[in-house]
Design a protein around this motif. Sequence first.
Motif, PDB file in Angstrom:
ATOM      1  N   ILE A   1      45.340  46.463  23.208  1.00  0.00           N
ATOM      2  CA  ILE A   1      45.738  47.115  24.455  1.00  0.00           C
ATOM      3  C   ILE A   1      44.931  46.480  25.584  1.00  0.00           C
ATOM      4  O   ILE A   1      43.722  46.274  25.431  1.00  0.00           O
ATOM      5  N   VAL A   2      45.591  46.174  26.684  1.00  0.00           N
ATOM      6  CA  VAL A   2      44.873  45.681  27.865  1.00  0.00           C
ATOM      7  C   VAL A   2      45.038  46.690  28.996  1.00  0.00           C
ATOM      8  O   VAL A   2      46.160  47.087  29.322  1.00  0.00           O
ATOM      9  N   PHE A   3      43.892  47.099  29.552  1.00  0.00           N
ATOM     10  CA  PHE A   3      43.880  47.976  30.724  1.00  0.00           C
ATOM     11  C   PHE A   3      43.549  47.086  31.921  1.00  0.00           C
ATOM     12  O   PHE A   3      42.460  46.496  31.956  1.00  0.00           O
ATOM     13  N   SER A   4      44.438  46.988  32.894  1.00  0.00           N
ATOM     14  CA  SER A   4      44.171  46.077  34.025  1.00  0.00           C
ATOM     15  C   SER A   4      42.988  46.564  34.850  1.00  0.00           C
ATOM     16  O   SER A   4      42.336  45.782  35.524  1.00  0.00           O
ATOM     17  N   GLY A   5      42.675  47.883  34.787  1.00  0.00           N
ATOM     18  CA  GLY A   5      41.724  48.449  35.748  1.00  0.00           C
ATOM     19  C   GLY A   5      42.320  48.260  37.131  1.00  0.00           C
ATOM     20  O   GLY A   5      43.540  48.116  37.270  1.00  0.00           O
ATOM     21  N   ASP A   6      41.502  48.237  38.171  1.00  0.00           N
ATOM     22  CA  ASP A   6      42.003  47.905  39.507  1.00  0.00           C
ATOM     23  C   ASP A   6      41.867  46.397  39.669  1.00  0.00           C
ATOM     24  O   ASP A   6      40.784  45.849  39.472  1.00  0.00           O
ATOM     25  N   LEU A   7      42.954  45.742  40.015  1.00  0.00           N
ATOM     26  CA  LEU A   7      42.921  44.279  40.149  1.00  0.00           C
ATOM     27  C   LEU A   7      42.614  43.906  41.595  1.00  0.00           C
ATOM     28  O   LEU A   7      43.179  44.469  42.527  1.00  0.00           O
ATOM     29  N   GLY A   8      41.708  42.933  41.750  1.00  0.00           N
ATOM     30  CA  GLY A   8      41.262  42.560  43.089  1.00  0.00           C
ATOM     31  C   GLY A   8      42.288  41.762  43.866  1.00  0.00           C
ATOM     32  O   GLY A   8      43.252  41.228  43.327  1.00  0.00           O
ATOM     33  N   ASN A   9      42.028  41.686  45.164  1.00  0.00           N
ATOM     34  CA  ASN A   9      42.836  40.899  46.096  1.00  0.00           C
ATOM     35  C   ASN A   9      42.283  39.477  46.072  1.00  0.00           C
ATOM     36  O   ASN A   9      41.092  39.276  46.288  1.00  0.00           O
TER      37      ASN A   9
ATOM     38  N   PRO B   1      41.126  37.841  39.743  1.00  0.00           N
ATOM     39  CA  PRO B   1      41.252  38.519  38.447  1.00  0.00           C
ATOM     40  C   PRO B   1      41.492  37.485  37.342  1.00  0.00           C
ATOM     41  O   PRO B   1      42.307  36.586  37.494  1.00  0.00           O
ATOM     42  N   GLU B   2      40.765  37.656  36.239  1.00  0.00           N
ATOM     43  CA  GLU B   2      40.877  36.711  35.133  1.00  0.00           C
ATOM     44  C   GLU B   2      42.249  36.855  34.457  1.00  0.00           C
ATOM     45  O   GLU B   2      42.756  37.967  34.321  1.00  0.00           O
ATOM     46  N   VAL B   3      42.798  35.731  34.058  1.00  0.00           N
ATOM     47  CA  VAL B   3      44.095  35.752  33.385  1.00  0.00           C
ATOM     48  C   VAL B   3      43.902  36.143  31.919  1.00  0.00           C
ATOM     49  O   VAL B   3      43.014  35.640  31.250  1.00  0.00           O
ATOM     50  N   VAL B   4      44.722  37.077  31.446  1.00  0.00           N
ATOM     51  CA  VAL B   4      44.728  37.459  30.041  1.00  0.00           C
ATOM     52  C   VAL B   4      46.160  37.198  29.562  1.00  0.00           C
ATOM     53  O   VAL B   4      47.108  37.406  30.319  1.00  0.00           O
ATOM     54  N   ARG B   5      46.308  36.713  28.345  1.00  0.00           N
ATOM     55  CA  ARG B   5      47.647  36.273  27.926  1.00  0.00           C
ATOM     56  C   ARG B   5      48.260  37.064  26.778  1.00  0.00           C
ATOM     57  O   ARG B   5      49.436  36.942  26.511  1.00  0.00           O
ATOM     58  N   GLU B   6      47.417  37.817  26.059  1.00  0.00           N
ATOM     59  CA  GLU B   6      47.945  38.489  24.876  1.00  0.00           C
ATOM     60  C   GLU B   6      47.677  39.980  24.908  1.00  0.00           C
ATOM     61  O   GLU B   6      46.571  40.400  25.235  1.00  0.00           O
TER      62      GLU B   6
END
Length: 465
Positions: free
Chosen positions: A183-191, A200-205
């Motif tokens: 499971i990936v939780f994005s949290g709050d993603l920055g501008n 924000p770091e890229v996650v692929r899976e």
Amino acid sequence: MATLTFHGAARQVTGSCYLVETARSRVLVECGLFQGPPEIDARNARPFAFAPRDLDAVVLTHAHLDHSGLVPRLRREGFRGRVYATPPALELLAIMLKDAAHIHEKDAEWENRKRERAGDPPIAPLYTLQDAEDALTLGEPLVYGQRAGITNDVEICFRDAGHILGSAIVELWVDDNGARRKIVFSGDLGNRTAPLLRDPEVVREADVLLLESTYGDRDHRPLPATLEEFAGILAHAARDGGNVLIPAFAVGRTQDLLYYLGEFYHAGQLPQTQVFLDSPMAIAATEIHQRYTQVFNREARAALRRNGNSAREFLPPLRFVHTVEESMALNRVTGGAIIIAGSGMCSGGRIRHHLKWNLWREAAHVVMVGFQAQGTPGRALVDGARKLRLLGEELAVKAHIHTLGGFSAHAGQTDLVKWAVHFEPRPQLYLVHGELDKMQALQARLKTAHDWEAQIPIEGQTIRL
Ligand SMILES: [Zn+2]
């Protein structure tokens, strides 16, 4: 059977709280305050939908109170596991939770004086400073990229979310009878245009993705136009000889502003010779930022190396204002200083006193750099009020009021989508942390542009992982 239950930030922005349950463990991701009008606020005192003592661990994406602000209550009601966050997030959490506890204690004290006069029994604060301090002893730092088992069958890894200092995207793996699910939780993603932090770091899976949708419906105004407007306001104020007041949140926005002012200074574009940061909390947050410049982006690190690592070296006109006496002395400052103070919506804090001394002056400028909620003095100013009631006084609004829209700490719609489409194959997608219309706009964009069906969960909904 592993499950995930949405206990907050479902069809709203605040109260983030997700429970992951496996055969052998229970992990809470986020434990945020609900923030808003009284009926939303009241939800903070409701019993938790789970037993705090049965939780094995808490994972926090960042220190903002709508993600972390109920941890002291969780501790008081029996939670004794660890609270995982990045090292700077835990440091910011300490100042945020203690400040929140102080406000809850003051609110209860105020309410109880009224209740005593009415012959009603007293109420207890939502939590006390002691509760906050107890909760802070549970903190367990985990740096970006370090994978860690936090229970027998749950592992996590933090990735940089670029939203505020120490903010994280959470990768979480559960082991469910031999089957692994992620499971990936994005949290709050920055501008991505924010000046200090990385993108924000890229996650692929992932098998399941929870994506924030605060600005699911739109993109922000481009930063260069915002900075140009900001420089123009400072020049205008300098010509008029008026002060510039900037109500700002202590963590994140304030440090971004100091950085921009530093850049103006080094470009010869800062006419003001005095910049006051009048907020003990913002000063503390700025000092924490200074100790974690290694997580800043490359451009910011290079600029700090060139011009001085600390905020006061980087921005020589900057003065820290610690005490109330020093703050009151600023009332006598005329002829064009910049004063940055909280609260960000002018509903509390020292900015109110500066407004009282400047709002009625035609030469003064007030620059709004953040979201102004309905019903706050900040919103009244943005909406063009000619009079404002503040600190028991009616003030004429003659100062120039400006709104700068490009400083958001959240990704806009385009960047949310760009980040999400890195996942291949597409995970099951749930939109969280947004108002319903923003979620629906993001849902529509994902469907039309990427043929990706996003779900909008309701509070209390449980899904199988
Ligand atoms: Zn946040």
